[in-house]
Design a protein around this motif. Structure first.
Motif, PDB file in Angstrom:
ATOM      1  N   ALA A  16      40.432 102.330  81.862  1.00 29.08           N
ATOM      2  CA  ALA A  16      41.612 101.854  82.583  1.00 29.08           C
ATOM      3  C   ALA A  16      42.809 102.726  82.239  1.00 29.08           C
ATOM      4  O   ALA A  16      42.885 103.286  81.141  1.00 29.08           O
ATOM      5  N   ILE A  17      43.720 102.829  83.187  1.00 27.79           N
ATOM      6  CA  ILE A  17      44.984 103.536  82.985  1.00 27.79           C
ATOM      7  C   ILE A  17      46.078 102.576  83.427  1.00 27.79           C
ATOM      8  O   ILE A  17      46.075 102.110  84.564  1.00 27.79           O
ATOM      9  N   ILE A  18      46.978 102.271  82.511  1.00 28.59           N
ATOM     10  CA  ILE A  18      48.057 101.341  82.854  1.00 28.59           C
ATOM     11  C   ILE A  18      49.401 101.928  82.439  1.00 28.59           C
ATOM     12  O   ILE A  18      49.494 102.652  81.441  1.00 28.59           O
ATOM     13  N   PRO A  19      50.449 101.634  83.202  1.00 31.40           N
ATOM     14  CA  PRO A  19      51.774 102.114  82.799  1.00 31.40           C
ATOM     15  C   PRO A  19      52.238 101.362  81.556  1.00 31.40           C
ATOM     16  O   PRO A  19      52.009 100.163  81.422  1.00 31.40           O
ATOM     17  N   GLU A  20      52.839 102.080  80.660  1.00 32.12           N
ATOM     18  CA  GLU A  20      53.346 101.476  79.423  1.00 32.12           C
ATOM     19  C   GLU A  20      54.592 102.262  79.049  1.00 32.12           C
ATOM     20  O   GLU A  20      54.511 103.328  78.441  1.00 32.12           O
ATOM     21  N   TYR A  21      55.714 101.768  79.467  1.00 31.65           N
ATOM     22  CA  TYR A  21      56.971 102.454  79.213  1.00 31.65           C
ATOM     23  C   TYR A  21      57.490 102.032  77.849  1.00 31.65           C
ATOM     24  O   TYR A  21      58.182 101.045  77.710  1.00 31.65           O
ATOM     25  N   SER A  22      57.094 102.794  76.812  1.00 29.20           N
ATOM     26  CA  SER A  22      57.497 102.483  75.443  1.00 29.20           C
ATOM     27  C   SER A  22      57.710 103.792  74.695  1.00 29.20           C
ATOM     28  O   SER A  22      57.548 104.879  75.247  1.00 29.20           O
ATOM     29  N   GLU A  23      58.019 103.655  73.410  1.00 27.21           N
ATOM     30  CA  GLU A  23      58.215 104.856  72.592  1.00 27.21           C
ATOM     31  C   GLU A  23      56.905 105.619  72.384  1.00 27.21           C
ATOM     32  O   GLU A  23      56.906 106.789  72.029  1.00 27.21           O
ATOM     33  N   LYS A  24      55.764 104.949  72.618  1.00 29.41           N
ATOM     34  CA  LYS A  24      54.460 105.596  72.449  1.00 29.41           C
ATOM     35  C   LYS A  24      54.101 106.494  73.625  1.00 29.41           C
ATOM     36  O   LYS A  24      53.313 107.421  73.480  1.00 29.41           O
ATOM     37  N   ILE A  29      46.012 104.508  78.028  1.00 32.77           N
ATOM     38  CA  ILE A  29      44.678 104.789  78.546  1.00 32.77           C
ATOM     39  C   ILE A  29      43.647 104.087  77.677  1.00 32.77           C
ATOM     40  O   ILE A  29      43.592 104.303  76.466  1.00 32.77           O
ATOM     41  N   PHE A  30      42.862 103.227  78.309  1.00 27.70           N
ATOM     42  CA  PHE A  30      41.747 102.580  77.635  1.00 27.70           C
ATOM     43  C   PHE A  30      40.527 103.471  77.846  1.00 27.70           C
ATOM     44  O   PHE A  30      40.147 103.755  78.980  1.00 27.70           O
ATOM     45  N   ASP A  31      39.948 103.913  76.751  1.00 28.38           N
ATOM     46  CA  ASP A  31      38.796 104.804  76.790  1.00 28.38           C
ATOM     47  C   ASP A  31      37.716 104.201  75.893  1.00 28.38           C
ATOM     48  O   ASP A  31      38.027 103.429  74.981  1.00 28.38           O
ATOM     49  N   VAL A  32      36.484 104.554  76.158  1.00 30.42           N
ATOM     50  CA  VAL A  32      35.375 104.069  75.342  1.00 30.42           C
ATOM     51  C   VAL A  32      35.627 104.396  73.868  1.00 30.42           C
ATOM     52  O   VAL A  32      35.295 103.612  72.984  1.00 30.42           O
ATOM     53  N   GLN A  33      36.259 105.546  73.595  1.00 30.26           N
ATOM     54  CA  GLN A  33      36.492 105.971  72.222  1.00 30.26           C
ATOM     55  C   GLN A  33      37.782 105.444  71.599  1.00 30.26           C
ATOM     56  O   GLN A  33      38.043 105.686  70.437  1.00 30.26           O
ATOM     57  N   GLY A  34      38.616 104.758  72.376  1.00 29.76           N
ATOM     58  CA  GLY A  34      39.854 104.226  71.824  1.00 29.76           C
ATOM     59  C   GLY A  34      40.954 104.139  72.862  1.00 29.76           C
ATOM     60  O   GLY A  34      40.717 104.313  74.047  1.00 29.76           O
ATOM     61  N   ILE A  35      42.155 103.878  72.383  1.00 27.02           N
ATOM     62  CA  ILE A  35      43.320 103.775  73.255  1.00 27.02           C
ATOM     63  C   ILE A  35      44.204 104.987  73.014  1.00 27.02           C
ATOM     64  O   ILE A  35      44.474 105.355  71.867  1.00 27.02           O
ATOM     65  N   TYR A  36      44.634 105.596  74.115  1.00 31.55           N
ATOM     66  CA  TYR A  36      45.458 106.805  74.056  1.00 31.55           C
ATOM     67  C   TYR A  36      46.754 106.565  74.820  1.00 31.55           C
ATOM     68  O   TYR A  36      46.805 105.730  75.720  1.00 31.55           O
ATOM     69  N   TYR A  37      47.778 107.320  74.466  1.00 34.64           N
ATOM     70  CA  TYR A  37      49.056 107.271  75.164  1.00 34.64           C
ATOM     71  C   TYR A  37      49.413 108.683  75.605  1.00 34.64           C
ATOM     72  O   TYR A  37      49.168 109.644  74.873  1.00 34.64           O
ATOM     73  N   GLU A  38      49.981 108.791  76.797  1.00 37.19           N
ATOM     74  CA  GLU A  38      50.427 110.081  77.312  1.00 37.19           C
ATOM     75  C   GLU A  38      51.817 109.926  77.912  1.00 37.19           C
ATOM     76  O   GLU A  38      52.191 108.838  78.362  1.00 37.19           O
ATOM     77  N   ASN A  39      52.560 110.997  77.954  1.00 39.33           N
ATOM     78  CA  ASN A  39      53.895 110.993  78.532  1.00 39.33           C
ATOM     79  C   ASN A  39      53.889 111.534  79.954  1.00 39.33           C
ATOM     80  O   ASN A  39      54.709 112.375  80.316  1.00 39.33           O
ATOM     81  N   VAL A  40      52.934 111.077  80.743  1.00 42.17           N
ATOM     82  CA  VAL A  40      52.882 111.400  82.174  1.00 42.17           C
ATOM     83  C   VAL A  40      52.680 110.091  82.931  1.00 42.17           C
ATOM     84  O   VAL A  40      52.187 109.118  82.366  1.00 42.17           O
ATOM     85  N   ASP A  96      54.098  99.085  88.228  1.00 41.74           N
ATOM     86  CA  ASP A  96      53.187  98.379  87.329  1.00 41.74           C
ATOM     87  C   ASP A  96      51.748  98.337  87.870  1.00 41.74           C
ATOM     88  O   ASP A  96      50.998  97.414  87.590  1.00 41.74           O
ATOM     89  N   CYS A  97      51.366  99.368  88.612  1.00 41.09           N
ATOM     90  CA  CYS A  97      50.006  99.462  89.148  1.00 41.09           C
ATOM     91  C   CYS A  97      49.038  99.889  88.041  1.00 41.09           C
ATOM     92  O   CYS A  97      49.246 100.895  87.374  1.00 41.09           O
ATOM     93  N   TYR A  98      47.983  99.090  87.845  1.00 41.29           N
ATOM     94  CA  TYR A  98      46.925  99.426  86.899  1.00 41.29           C
ATOM     95  C   TYR A  98      45.815 100.135  87.666  1.00 41.29           C
ATOM     96  O   TYR A  98      45.545  99.812  88.822  1.00 41.29           O
ATOM     97  N   TRP A  99      45.127 101.048  87.005  1.00 43.23           N
ATOM     98  CA  TRP A  99      43.961 101.719  87.582  1.00 43.23           C
ATOM     99  C   TRP A  99      42.750 101.350  86.734  1.00 43.23           C
ATOM    100  O   TRP A  99      42.718 101.615  85.530  1.00 43.23           O
ATOM    101  N   ILE A 100      41.758 100.730  87.364  1.00 44.33           N
ATOM    102  CA  ILE A 100      40.579 100.227  86.666  1.00 44.33           C
ATOM    103  C   ILE A 100      39.360 101.049  87.069  1.00 44.33           C
ATOM    104  O   ILE A 100      39.152 101.322  88.255  1.00 44.33           O
ATOM    105  N   PHE A 101      38.546 101.433  86.094  1.00 39.10           N
ATOM    106  CA  PHE A 101      37.318 102.188  86.324  1.00 39.10           C
ATOM    107  C   PHE A 101      36.161 101.200  86.196  1.00 39.10           C
ATOM    108  O   PHE A 101      35.758 100.839  85.085  1.00 39.10           O
TER     109      PHE A 101
END
Length: 167
Positions: A16-24, A29-40, A96-101
């Motif tokens: 899953a990819i969800i918007p998260e407007y925070s300092e992180k 990004i929810f991934d099988v290997q963990g949760i990631y944050y990106e600035n895009v 606030d659109c989520y993208w679900i795989f």
């Protein structure tokens, strides 16, 4: 939280990819290997994934719209060969659109009418859409998968025909 030195690349392990407007970051990004944050923004991440596989976000969306007439909340086929498909929970222009795989969904339940997805790795995600919308989006994405991808069993076990000849 997983920390990555390199920018995240959408792959078969993206859940899953969800918007998260925070300092992180701007996107979570929810991934099988963990949760990631990106600035895009989510759309930028999805476009990068499409571009890495020979098309663009707009090109992939247009293909689905042209073939299946899904003009609102159009599912996205990032790569039919790798069977990477995703769907939005709202209009892609909503902040606030989520993208679900959907390939990673194990179970769907709800709490007071709000759908909660449980992924195969045990992670849970509360969604911002109705149960009806969730089921409709899963169905539309399955139609995209069926229309644009070869069934995995045929891809694995297909043997090309041998030419007829004298023995």
């Amino acid at each position: 939280m997983a920390v990555s030195v390199q920018p995240y690349v959408v792959s078969e392990t993206t859940m899953a990819i969800i918007p998260e407007y925070s300092e992180k970051g701007v996107v979570k990004i929810f991934d099988v290997q963990g949760i990631y944050y990106e600035n895009v923004k989510p759309i930028q991440l999805l476009n990068q994934a499409c571009m890495a596989r020979g098309s663009s976000y707009d090109g992939r969306i247009q293909a689905v719209r042209n073939r299946l007439n899904y003009f609102r909340k159009t599912p996205l086929m990032i790569c039919p060969n790798e069977c990477i498909f995703t769907f939005p929970t709202k209009s892609h222009i909503e902040h606030d659109c989520y993208w679900i795989f959907p390939r990673h969904i194990q179970q769907i339940c709800h709490f007071e009418g709000i759908p909660i997805i449980q992924f195969q790795n045990g992670e849970q995600l509360m969604l911002n859409c109705s149960i009806f919308t969730l089921h409709r989006q899963i169905e539309r994405t399955a139609n995209c998968m069926f229309h644009f991808s070869k069934p995995p069993s045929l891809q694995i076990f297909y043997l090309p025909p041998k030419p007829l000849g004298r023995t």
